[in-house]
Design a protein around this motif. Structure first.
Motif, short mmCIF file in Angstrom:
data_model
loop_
_atom_site.label_atom_id
_atom_site.label_comp_id
_atom_site.label_asym_id
_atom_site.label_seq_id
_atom_site.Cartn_x
_atom_site.Cartn_y
_atom_site.Cartn_z
N VAL A 23 64.13 51.81 -39.21
CA VAL A 23 64.62 50.44 -38.99
C VAL A 23 65.91 50.19 -39.75
O VAL A 23 66.89 49.68 -39.22
CB VAL A 23 63.56 49.40 -39.42
N ASP A 26 69.84 51.53 -38.57
CA ASP A 26 70.73 50.93 -37.55
C ASP A 26 70.07 49.89 -36.66
O ASP A 26 70.54 49.63 -35.56
CB ASP A 26 71.37 52.03 -36.69
N ARG A 27 68.99 49.26 -37.14
CA ARG A 27 68.31 48.27 -36.31
C ARG A 27 68.60 46.82 -36.71
O ARG A 27 68.14 45.89 -36.05
CB ARG A 27 66.80 48.51 -36.34
N GLN A 29 71.13 44.29 -36.71
CA GLN A 29 72.44 43.95 -36.17
C GLN A 29 72.91 42.58 -36.63
O GLN A 29 72.12 41.63 -36.71
CB GLN A 29 72.39 44.00 -34.64
N ARG A 168 65.52 57.95 -36.85
CA ARG A 168 65.01 57.51 -35.55
C ARG A 168 65.33 58.54 -34.45
O ARG A 168 64.57 58.70 -33.49
CB ARG A 168 65.63 56.15 -35.21
N ARG A 246 76.26 46.14 -38.51
CA ARG A 246 74.84 46.17 -38.85
C ARG A 246 74.68 46.29 -40.36
O ARG A 246 75.54 46.86 -41.04
CB ARG A 246 74.16 47.36 -38.16
#
Length: 379
Positions: A23, A26-27, A29, A168, A246
């Motif tokens: 997470v 790069d999750r 944003q 990921r 991000r």
């Protein structure tokens, strides 16, 4: 703290850490009021545990930096630059760009088939030059400083994919793609107010160990003498303008970690030449593939056989990355996008740092390098 003091709870192989990193890479944003709480929410882990593990990984060097990224191509003229350097000066030039040029970001020595187009361009770097200054002139200065024979400036015309999530992507199979084409973000320089620049500078700064806690942005607001309400309001303005990327915990790409493990081993820069007028469509189709961390429309010119779409993928298995590339090539053929030329440049030695984008930093650099600021003009 000596590296031997860290146990598996700081490792990328730890199950809880993998859940967090899947997470936190790069999750997250845009601007998030409390990013660590959001990580806890998305992972369904207690906040105290999330904070403990991120602090451990940061202290051990598993996480090399934590910060809010920017879509800096919209804030400062930027480009990917390929440098043709004499082989015996290659590493010296690399050291200069990494250590002495704060406007060069990713610096990579790459190799490809010696017979391939542009094979002699071994040194590649991203470059941002603050507004009001010239990227062309900066490259001319660097050319003399590093002894380059030639260079090729490749500005991004459009961005299709941008987000490095190594953990990921470890289990992504060749051909895995999103159901829809990637939407291109057109690159266009944005003009900001003085207050917006002030908040942006605060948002951009890397976190210290002590800042890995709740209330991060409230503390940053206080540090610059601004109320939390005003800070958050301006941060949201910046998000709406479209220049915030991000909030990310960055891992080392290829350097061994404290336990000897590597996050990735291979770094592939994929090249495609598609017909003029089909760049947006081709980039949208290529950008669908989930293995890619970056995908851009860049014009490389005749020396690179008119390559105009570039993408980056990372992994531990070279053959697997080639299979990912093959799946993309087959997809392009299936949707009727002709490719006149394609190639892979493989990354070797690499270093990564954020590029400076503030005008005062450029003036300070010119002074430090004893260069005449009157020769630098916006182009």
């Amino acid at each position: 703290m000596p590296l031997s003091a860290f146990d598996s709870t700081a490792s990328i192989e730890d199950e809880i850490n993998q859940k967090i990193l899947s997470v936190s890479e790069d999750r997250l944003q845009g601007f998030i009021a409390d990013p660590f709480k959001e990580i806890a929410h998305l992972t369904n882990l207690p906040l105290a545990l999330v904070l403990e593990r991120i602090r451990l990984m940061f202290s051990a060097g598993t996480i090399r930096r934590i910060r809010l990224t920017l879509l800096a191509n919209d804030l400062a003229p930027g480009a990917l630059v390929a440098w043709k350097i004499p082989e015996n000066s290659l590493h010296e030039a690399f050291d200069f760009l990494f250590q002495k040029d704060p406007f060069s970001g990713h610096v990579v020595i790459r190799s490809t088939d010696p017979a391939a187009a542009g094979a002699r361009y071994r040194l590649w770097s991203t470059l941002k030059v603050p507004q009001g200054f010239s990227i062309q002139t900066h490259c001319e200065l660097l050319k003399n400083l590093i002894g380059a024979e030639d260079y090729r400036i490749m500005p991004a015309k459009g961005i299709f994919t941008l987000g490095v999530g190594h953990i990921r992507r470890k289990t992504i199979l060749p051909g895995t793609k999103s159901p829809k084409a990637a939407v291109m973000h057109p690159v266009a320089i944005k003009t900001l107010s003085e207050k917006q620049w002030l908040v942006l500078k605060s948002l951009k700064e890397e976190l210290t160990l002590e800042e890995i806690d709740e209330g991060l942005w409230e503390k940053r607001a206080s540090k610059i003498g601004m109320s939390s309400q005003a800070f958050f309001s301006i941060a949201k303005e910046l998000e709406q303008i479209g220049i915030l990327g991000r909030f990310s915990t960055f891992l080392e790409h290829v350097k061994p970690l404290y336990d000897g493990r590597k996050v990735t081993k291979f770094n592939a820069l994929f090249h495609w030449a598609v017909p003029q007028g089909m760049e947006r469509e081709a980039g949208g189709q290529i950008g669908r593939f989930e293995i890619l961390t970056h995908c851009y429309w860049r014009e490389a010119g005749s020396e690179f056989k008119n390559v105009n779409i570039m993408a980056v993928a990372h992994g531990k298995d070279k053959g697997l990355l080639e299979s990912h590339k093959k799946a993309i090539d087959e997809h392009l053929e299936s949707v009727g996008i002709p490719v006149s030329y394609t190639n892979i440049f493989w990354g070797g030695r690499s270093e990564i740092k954020p590029s400076e984008i503030f005008p005062e930093a450029y003036k300070e650099w010119l002074q430090k390098m004893d260069l005449d600021s009157s020769v630098i003009s916006n182009s």
